[in-house]
Motif scaffolding. Structure first.
Motif, PDB file in Angstrom:
ATOM      1  N   PHE A   1      -4.350   0.806 -12.610  1.00 54.37           N
ATOM      2  CA  PHE A   1      -4.822  -0.282 -11.398  1.00 54.37           C
ATOM      3  C   PHE A   1      -6.055   0.036 -10.661  1.00 54.37           C
ATOM      4  O   PHE A   1      -6.302   1.328 -10.525  1.00 54.37           O
ATOM      5  N   VAL A   2      -6.567  -0.759 -10.177  1.00 51.31           N
ATOM      6  CA  VAL A   2      -7.598  -0.744  -8.902  1.00 51.31           C
ATOM      7  C   VAL A   2      -7.066  -1.054  -7.735  1.00 51.31           C
ATOM      8  O   VAL A   2      -6.818  -2.060  -7.410  1.00 51.31           O
ATOM      9  N   PHE A   3      -6.557   0.076  -6.960  1.00 51.21           N
ATOM     10  CA  PHE A   3      -5.829  -0.314  -5.421  1.00 51.21           C
ATOM     11  C   PHE A   3      -6.601   0.434  -4.325  1.00 51.21           C
ATOM     12  O   PHE A   3      -5.805   0.419  -3.425  1.00 51.21           O
ATOM     13  N   GLY A   4      -7.547   0.986  -4.476  1.00 51.67           N
ATOM     14  CA  GLY A   4      -8.412   1.566  -3.399  1.00 51.67           C
ATOM     15  C   GLY A   4      -7.311   2.940  -2.867  1.00 51.67           C
ATOM     16  O   GLY A   4      -6.783   3.646  -3.541  1.00 51.67           O
ATOM     17  N   THR A   5      -7.367   2.713  -1.375  1.00 49.23           N
ATOM     18  CA  THR A   5      -6.459   3.884  -1.015  1.00 49.23           C
ATOM     19  C   THR A   5      -5.109   3.428  -0.374  1.00 49.23           C
ATOM     20  O   THR A   5      -4.233   3.975   0.162  1.00 49.23           O
ATOM     21  N   LEU A   6      -4.862   2.059  -0.613  1.00 51.46           N
ATOM     22  CA  LEU A   6      -3.873   1.322  -0.030  1.00 51.46           C
ATOM     23  C   LEU A   6      -2.465   1.563  -1.143  1.00 51.46           C
ATOM     24  O   LEU A   6      -1.118   1.125  -0.635  1.00 51.46           O
ATOM     25  N   GLY A   7      -2.528   1.970  -2.218  1.00 56.10           N
ATOM     26  CA  GLY A   7      -1.385   2.232  -3.121  1.00 56.10           C
ATOM     27  C   GLY A   7      -0.719   1.175  -3.796  1.00 56.10           C
ATOM     28  O   GLY A   7       0.208   1.028  -4.193  1.00 56.10           O
ATOM     29  N   ASN A   8      -1.185  -0.091  -3.498  1.00 53.23           N
ATOM     30  CA  ASN A   8      -0.924  -1.271  -3.749  1.00 53.23           C
ATOM     31  C   ASN A   8      -2.004  -2.450  -4.124  1.00 53.23           C
ATOM     32  O   ASN A   8      -2.731  -2.605  -3.295  1.00 53.23           O
TER      33      ASN A   8
END
Length: 205
Positions: free
Chosen positions: A52-59
């Motif tokens: 997944f692509v979720f940056g640093t937000l984990g979701n």
């Protein structure tokens, strides 16, 4: 909370405070987007997830919604009547396209839907600034849109209406159960609660 903060800042008429808030959002967005593209190209140095692509937000949903907020700000700056040069507008337009592409790669509907709502709001604001509508008509159109969007969104989360196919997820049912369990704990233990970090122990009960 974000809506109340935005409303409060707008009431102060402190333009520099608005600009500072937008700049912070853009800087945070830039770093998040750079990291998101590292994940997209499978170059994430930390390797939280290879799927997944979720940056640093984990979701993915959180990341998609955050990207949408950044994108709305960028689009507003691109088309806003504030005397920007053509070069800056082109640069902002490219930035918006990069955000939009990454947002689609999260495979979350929260990003596109939030962006769409933002585009409508931006359009209404531009029409208001240019004097296409009277103040009363602009207010009516704005409230009619917000109420309609809220109703479609609410029923969509329940799996009903034209947005049901896009917004409904099984996790919506789980979230409802989480909230109902929290309300029940509050009603049964109104003064002292169930203790820190004890929600999971009381959830099934």
């Amino acid at each position: 909370s974000l809506a109340f903060i935005a409303w409060g800042v707008s009431r102060t008429n402190l333009i520099y405070l608005e600009k500072k808030g937008i700049n912070v959002l853009l800087i945070a967005g830039l770093f998040s987007i750079m990291y998101g593209y590292l994940q997209y190209f499978k170059r994430d140095p930390i390797g939280w997830s290879s799927k997944f692509v979720f940056g640093t937000l984990g979701n993915v949903n959180f990341f998609a919604a955050f990207l949408a907020l950044v994108n709305i700000a960028v689009i507003a700056l691109t088309f806003g009547p504030d005397g920007k040069s053509s070069g800056k507008r082109i640069g902002l337009g490219i930035f918006a396209l990069l955000i939009s592409f990454l947002n689609l790669k999260t495979d979350s509907m929260q990003g596109p839907v939030t962006t769409l709502v933002g585009l409508v709001v931006i359009t209404l604001l531009i029409l208001k600034i240019k004097g296409f509508f009277t103040r009363a008509l602009n207010t009516f159109i704005t409230f009619a849109f917000l109420i309609s969007a809220s109703l479609f969104g609410f029923f969509g989360l329940l799996g009903r209406g034209p947005l049901g196919t896009y917004l409904y997820q099984d996790s919506n049912v789980f979230r409802k159960d989480y909230m109902l369990a929290g309300i029940k704990m509050t009603l049964n233990h109104p003064l002292f609660g169930v203790g820190l970090d004890s929600y999971d122990n009381w959830y099934r009960a």
